[in-house]
Design a protein around this motif. Structure first.
Motif: not given
Length: 453
Positions: A248-249, A257-260, A272-274
């Motif tokens: 992310t920027m 959602r973005t944290y994987q 961690i695939i949300n």
């Protein structure tokens, strides 16, 4: 130093390569301490510097004078940090002020001084303490050193002269439950000492030089809530993570959602695939009261720091005619501002998100084999960050040996402690999967040949 670690004279750099004086070329896996995100000798950034020095000026004091590169860069930073997609918009809903300084570490000093002056002006002079996470790192200047880990950090020898700050445990891992103890301690500390605390200072999601650890975005969100509850400012140090490194920027934009992140621990992998949706809505961003930027701010070309804040903090400081008490000689240097603006424009006009994902996948593929080695505790990857954590730390001789061995393999990395990690120039046009493959192979070879204790 009288006995430095191996030092390699360098002749030039271009794209993803460093060329040594002896003619050898090395793949740069460090982005010059995480700053050169576009690689070296990028024609757009080179031209920005040439145009600035040929047609305008290299420097002018930023007291009573201003200049176009600083004004344009300020606008760009406020658009980026407020997640404004329209370049013509100046609807700054959160961050509204930018203070330029010499480097990332100085931007932290500026942030700390802003917080102190804010509370002093509001007639709460007892609020002078800062809270930080253990294993944190925020720079090598005196104030920044005081909020780095006092035991496990690099500055323990200075403990007798540094201001005494407050610390809470760092999250034990990247899952949401790994942050429970951190939040428990933070709540207790703020509840008991909020009248003495100016701000909480954190590296969002990724702790850099303090151990390359990842933690769940829920920790950041809950700390923000606690700061609001107990009337304490929140300072986020995005010096290492800002401008796309985590996917992310800014790392503080990460959410569920973005944290994987991806982990491989002694043969057992988990991630961690949300969601496939990694878009960020402004309403989901954890906003700091004060934000610190550096490193990739200029694409690694020149030293520059920026500290951003809100109307709330700026108006507090300026109450009754107050002026923020800091004035660097090279504040908003025109050369640095011009190349920084070019770097920001280059980043936002490029497919940087796709490139980070490609680097992330390549790091997973090519660092995974290291988990087979007995000396490796964990492999972890987030965005364009790949970490190999050893079970035992390297002593000075071990670091020197591995450094030389990596150079022999044609790769530039900078190991420290238990860590051998890479943060390649993810937005470099020349960066290919083969480069990351070679980095992974070099890491495997030097770790597998590490003498047993």
């Amino acid at each position: 130093m009288t006995d430095p670690l191996p030092t390699f004279p360098t002749q030039s750099a271009r794209g993803v390569y460093l060329k040594l004086n002896d003619g050898r070329t090395l793949i740069d896996g460090m982005s010059s301490w995480w700053a050169a995100v576009h690689g070296y000798r990028n024609p757009v950034l080179d031209q920005a510097l040439k145009d600035q020095i040929e047609h305008s000026m290299s420097h002018v004091m930023f007291g009573g004078l201003t200049h176009k590169p600083a004004v344009q860069l300020t606008t760009k930073l406020l658009q980026l940090t407020n997640n404004i997609q329209d370049d013509s918009s100046t609807d700054y809903h959160h961050f509204t002020k930018v203070f330029f300084s010499d480097s990332g570490s100085v931007s932290v000093e500026v942030a700390m001084k802003m917080a102190l002056q804010y509370w002093f002006t509001l007639e709460q002079p007892s609020k002078t303490k800062f809270v930080s996470l253990r294993n944190g790192y925020h720079g090598d200047t005196l104030g920044a050193m005081s909020i780095c880990d006092p035991v496990n950090g690099m500055h323990s020898m200075f403990s007798g002269v540094l201001a005494k700050q407050l610390f809470v445990s760092t999250p034990t891992g990247g899952m949401e439950e790994d942050g429970i103890q951190t939040i428990t301690e933070m709540k207790q500390l703020l509840e008991e000492h909020h009248d003495d605390i100016a701000a909480v200072v954190m590296e969002p999601i990724v702790q850099g030089a303090g151990g390359m650890r990842f933690y769940h975005p829920s920790v950041l969100r809950k700390v923000r809530e606690l700061c609001d509850e107990y009337d304490v400012l929140l300072i986020l140090d995005e010096i290492a993570t800002g401008f796309g490194r985590t996917g992310t920027m800014f790392a503080s934009w990460q959410n569920e959602r973005t944290y994987q992140p991806w982990y491989l621990t002694e043969g057992s992998s988990y991630s961690i695939i949300n969601s496939e949706d990694r878009k960020v809505a402004s309403s989901e961003i954890v906003n700091a009261d004060i934000l610190c930027l550096g490193k990739a701010l200029t694409g690694g070309y020149m030293t520059l720091g920026a500290t951003l804040t809100t109307d709330k903090v700026a108006n507090g400081i300026s109450q009754n005619g107050g002026v923020f008490m800091h004035g660097p000689t090279f504040m908003a240097n025109p050369l640095a501002c011009s190349v920084s603006l070019a770097s920001m424009n280059l980043l936002t006009s490029s497919p940087w998100e796709e490139r980070v994902r490609n680097v992330e996948n390549a790091l997973i593929d090519h660092l995974s084999p290291l988990s087979e080695l007995d000396s490796v505790r964990e492999i972890r990857v987030l965005g364009a960050i790949g970490v190999c954590e050893l079970k035992e730390g390297l002593d000075r001789d071990g670091m020197a040996r591995i450094q030389r061995a990596l150079v022999e393999e044609g790769v530039w990395l900078r190991p420290f402690g238990k860590l051998l990690y890479t943060m390649p120039p993810f937005n470099c046009d020349q960066l290919e999967n083969e480069h990351i493959k070679k980095i992974g192979e070099a890491m495997y070879k030097v770790v597998s040949s590490k003498p047993k204790a």
